[in-house]
Every structure is written in structure tokens, then in C-alpha cells.
Write a protein that holds these residues in place. Structure first.
Motif, PDB file in Angstrom:
ATOM      1  N   VAL A   1       0.967  -1.558   0.253  1.00 54.86           N
ATOM      2  CA  VAL A   1      -0.179  -0.094   0.298  1.00 54.86           C
ATOM      3  C   VAL A   1       1.038   0.835  -0.107  1.00 54.86           C
ATOM      4  O   VAL A   1       0.378   2.083  -1.041  1.00 54.86           O
ATOM      5  N   ASP A   2       1.825   0.677   0.913  1.00 55.13           N
ATOM      6  CA  ASP A   2       2.582   2.101   0.368  1.00 55.13           C
ATOM      7  C   ASP A   2       3.253   2.526  -0.546  1.00 55.13           C
ATOM      8  O   ASP A   2       5.136   3.664  -0.417  1.00 55.13           O
TER       9      ASP A   2
ATOM     10  N   GLY B   1      -6.983   4.830  -0.154  1.00 59.26           N
ATOM     11  CA  GLY B   1      -7.682   5.074   1.069  1.00 59.26           C
ATOM     12  C   GLY B   1      -6.852   5.834   2.363  1.00 59.26           C
ATOM     13  O   GLY B   1      -6.982   6.461   3.434  1.00 59.26           O
ATOM     14  N   LEU B   2      -5.278   5.702   2.349  1.00 63.78           N
ATOM     15  CA  LEU B   2      -4.235   5.898   3.467  1.00 63.78           C
ATOM     16  C   LEU B   2      -4.656   7.001   2.785  1.00 63.78           C
ATOM     17  O   LEU B   2      -4.269   7.733   3.889  1.00 63.78           O
TER      18      LEU B   2
ATOM     19  N   PHE C   1      -6.531  -3.834  -6.182  1.00 64.38           N
ATOM     20  CA  PHE C   1      -6.719  -4.051  -4.860  1.00 64.38           C
ATOM     21  C   PHE C   1      -5.950  -3.282  -4.074  1.00 64.38           C
ATOM     22  O   PHE C   1      -5.841  -3.119  -2.925  1.00 64.38           O
ATOM     23  N   ILE C   2      -4.601  -3.035  -4.493  1.00 62.46           N
ATOM     24  CA  ILE C   2      -3.821  -2.399  -4.025  1.00 62.46           C
ATOM     25  C   ILE C   2      -4.105  -0.996  -3.732  1.00 62.46           C
ATOM     26  O   ILE C   2      -4.082   0.252  -2.509  1.00 62.46           O
TER      27      ILE C   2
ATOM     28  N   THR D   1       3.654  -4.027   7.909  1.00 62.93           N
ATOM     29  CA  THR D   1       3.226  -4.762   6.706  1.00 62.93           C
ATOM     30  C   THR D   1       3.179  -6.078   7.078  1.00 62.93           C
ATOM     31  O   THR D   1       4.830  -7.427   7.844  1.00 62.93           O
ATOM     32  N   LEU D   2       2.255  -7.064   7.599  1.00 64.32           N
ATOM     33  CA  LEU D   2       2.189  -8.223   7.765  1.00 64.32           C
ATOM     34  C   LEU D   2       2.517  -9.778   6.576  1.00 64.32           C
ATOM     35  O   LEU D   2       1.679  -9.742   5.789  1.00 64.32           O
ATOM     36  N   THR D   3       3.057 -10.086   7.235  1.00 63.43           N
ATOM     37  CA  THR D   3       3.504 -11.376   6.253  1.00 63.43           C
ATOM     38  C   THR D   3       3.809 -12.423   6.547  1.00 63.43           C
ATOM     39  O   THR D   3       3.790 -12.662   8.375  1.00 63.43           O
ATOM     40  N   GLY D   4       3.935 -14.043   6.246  1.00 61.53           N
ATOM     41  CA  GLY D   4       4.513 -15.134   7.041  1.00 61.53           C
ATOM     42  C   GLY D   4       5.619 -15.176   7.549  1.00 61.53           C
ATOM     43  O   GLY D   4       6.107 -14.155   7.186  1.00 61.53           O
TER      44      GLY D   4
END
Ligand SMILES: NC(=O)c1ccc[n+]([C@@H]2O[C@H](COP(=O)([O-])OP(=O)(O)OC[C@H]3O[C@@H](n4cnc5c(N)ncnc54)[C@H](OP(=O)(O)O)[C@@H]3O)[C@@H](O)[C@H]2O)c1
Length: 286
Positions: A105-106, A121-122, A114-115, A192-195
Motif C-alpha cells: 500500500v505504501d 484510502g490511506l 486491489f492495492i 506489513t504483515l507477512t508469513g
């Protein structure tokens, strides 16, 4: 009062559950006519609102101290995020808004709708003057449940090329969200959320094969062929084009990074794809 939008969905339902476990007062925003989730009982307040209806959002956000802003993938999703932000600003309480966005997103990638919707929105959130935090998850493990039928017949056919992706479990995303919503010191952060690891779709197919008990072959479908296939299967054009763009972004290696934020926020290592696949072995087994 913490208000959660998208509260009946994959992530939202887990956010509501986690907030209740932490003893927070929760108001779940549901679509008009929705009963919400059976497990909520009387413990969770419900507010009916539609992302497209400003007046309904005003009522749903009244008195909110914090808002978990999650909208569904939809052609108007950018407008939906703006509508919730505007309602939060109008509420007069300056609630903290935690925007559920998407990894990248950033980075403002061109041509990945989708991004891009979340980037818009941000920008709107920053301009609103409200205190904010962004959670930017990579693709969810749970997406593969939608491909379970193909996996059961031995194929994983997506236009993911040879790019690796650090898919993340939606439950870890929700746990991170709960921590940000009840904790302090997260203003202005983009997490940023990753596995825990980055895997190509070939490697993901190997992990699915291990739990399916049969070979699962990865076919790197050409983007145009993938789009034609989705349209022929009746998917809405906007969504089919968006998925093709997203897989192109993945194929180019843009979603491969493994970051520390998931573990930092949840306090444990992120769930691996192999663990997720094993939990859902019955779904993937022929
Ligand atoms: N899937 C991924 O890999 C991935 C990765 C990164 C980011 N994301 C982002 O995650 C979000 C989707 O999260 P999710 O998978 O948890 O969503 P989901 O399971 O599709 O749930 C969407 C939620 O939004 C509600 N909703 C839909 N339209 C609405 C409307 N017009 N007004 C009010 N509520 C409405 C749904 O209610 P009903 O239950 O009544 O339908 C549901 O609660 C999207 O913003 C997407 O960009 C997804």
C-alpha cells in the motif's frame, strides 16, 4: 468502544473474537439484515450499516474510540474506505482508525487495483487529521481454501509465475489487529504483515501435496489465459482483472519480502503455510 467493520468476514470475525478475549467493548458493523455471527451472543453490540450509506455509517460509528476499518473487495472499495473515514471524522471524537489495507500500500504500485484502492484510502486517512495506523497484510493462506477443489484434483493453476510470496495467515493478521487496537504507540505506523517464509507457487503446491497425499502440480498460467478462464467461469470482470494484476505483482517478486511486524505484534512466530495446510488436510485431500 471499538468498532469493527467487515466484522462477519475472514479477518473481522477473528478481530471481534480477539477483542472480546481481551475484555474490550466491541461494536460489530454488519450489513443491514445480517444477524452477525452466532458466537457473539449478547457480548457483542451490533450496528447495521452499508459502506455505501453515509447516514448508516454515522450511526454505526457514534461514540467510537477506535475503528477497525476493513472493507470487502469491491469495485467501489476506495469510496467505501473514504465513507467510513469521513463518518469517523464527523463523529467528533477523533477515533483512532486502524486501516486494514494490503501489503504494498505504501509502495504505490501502478496498475494493481486491489492495492491502489487501499493507497487511496490511506491518502484520505492521512488528510483526515485522525490518528491512524495501517495493517498491510500479504495474501492470506485462507485464499487457498477457495482453490481446494482444484487441489483435490491435483492442480494448482494460477498466474503466479516463479515469484515467491510470503503469504500470511488471516488469524495472525487478526491477532496483530487486536494488539494495535488495544495497545498504544502505533500511531502513524504502516505494519506489513507477512508469513514466516517466502514460497513460490510451486513450493506451495508441494506443501499442499504433502497433506493431500497425492501429487499437486503447479501450472504457471499465462495472465491472459487466466483472465479468460476466470471470465468464462463467470467471475465479475473487475474482480478477474484485479486478481490477474495481483498475481502479476506476485510473479514479479514484489510480495516476497518476509518482515518482522507480524511476530512483533502477535508475540509469536507467524503460522506457516505447512501448518495451515495440515490443519485443512481434509479440504485438500481427494
Ligand atoms: N484475501 C487476501 O489475500 C487479502 C490480502 C491482503 C489484504 N486483503 C484485504 O482484506 C480485505 C478483505 O478481508 P476479508 O477477507 O476478511 O473480507 P471478507 O471475508 O470478504 O469479508 C468482508 C466483510 O465485509 C462485509 N461487507 C461487504 N460489503 C459490505 C457493505 N457494502 N457494507 C457493509 N459491510 C460489507 C461482509 O459482510 P457479509 O458477511 O454480510 O458479506 C464481511 O463482513 C480487503 O480489503 C482486501 O483488500 C485481502
Amino acid at each position: 468502544m471499538i468498532v469493527v467493520t467487515g466484522a462477519t468476514g475472514t479477518v473481522g470475525a477473528e478481530v471481534v473474537r480477539g477483542l472480546r478475549e481481551r475484555g474490550a467493548a466491541v461494536r460489530a458493523v454488519v450489513r443491514p439484515g445480517s444477524k452477525g455471527r452466532p458466537e457473539w451472543g449478547d457480548a457483542v453490540e451490533r450496528a447495521e450499516a452499508d459502506f455505501a450509506d453515509a447516514a448508516s455509517l454515522d450511526a454505526a460509528l457514534a461514540g467510537a474510540e477506535a475503528v477497525y476499518l476493513l472493507v470487502a473487495v469491491h469495485p467501489d472499495m476506495a469510496a467505501h474506505e473514504r465513507n467510513v473515514i469521513d463518518a469517523a471524522a464527523r463523529s467528533g471524537h477523533r477515533p483512532r482508525v486502524v486501516l486494514h489495507a494490503a501489503a504494498g500500500v505504501d509502495r504505490r504500485p501502478e496498475g494493481v487495483r486491489f492495492i491502489g484502492a487501499h493507497t487511496a484510502g490511506l491518502d484520505h486517512l492521512r488528510a483526515s487529521g485522525l490518528p491512524w495506523t495501517v495493517l498491510a497484510p500479504n495474501g492470506f493462506h485462507q485464499n487457498f481454501l477457495g482453490m481446494a477443489q482444484a487441489v483435490r484434483s491435483g492442480t494448482l493453476a494460477v498466474p503466479g509465475g516463479a515469484g515467491a510470496v510470503s503469504y500470511v495467515d488471516a488469524r495472525d493478521v487478526a491477532e496483530a489487529a487486536v494488539e494495535v487496537l488495544v495497545g498504544e504507540g502505533h500511531e502513524g505506523a504502516v505494519y506489513t504483515l507477512t508469513g514466516p517464509e517466502s514460497l513460490t507457487h510451486g513450493e506451495l503446491a508441494e506443501r499442499l501435496a504433502a497433506v493431500a497425499g497425492r501429487p499437486v502440480a503447479y501450472t504457471a498460467v499465462e495472465p491472459a489465459q487466466a483472465l479468460a478462464g476466470m471470465l468464462a467461469a463467470g467471475r465479475q470482470p473487475w474482480r478477474a482483472e484485479g486478481l490477474t494484476e495481483l498475481y502479476g505483482y506476485y510473479a514479479a517478486g514484489n510480495a516476497a519480502e518476509v518482515g518482522p511486524d507480524t511476530a512483533r505484534l502477535t508475540g509469536h512466530p507467524p503460522r506457516s503455510f505447512a501448518e495451515f495446510a495440515a490443519e485443512h488436510a481434509e479440504d485438500f485431500r481427494a
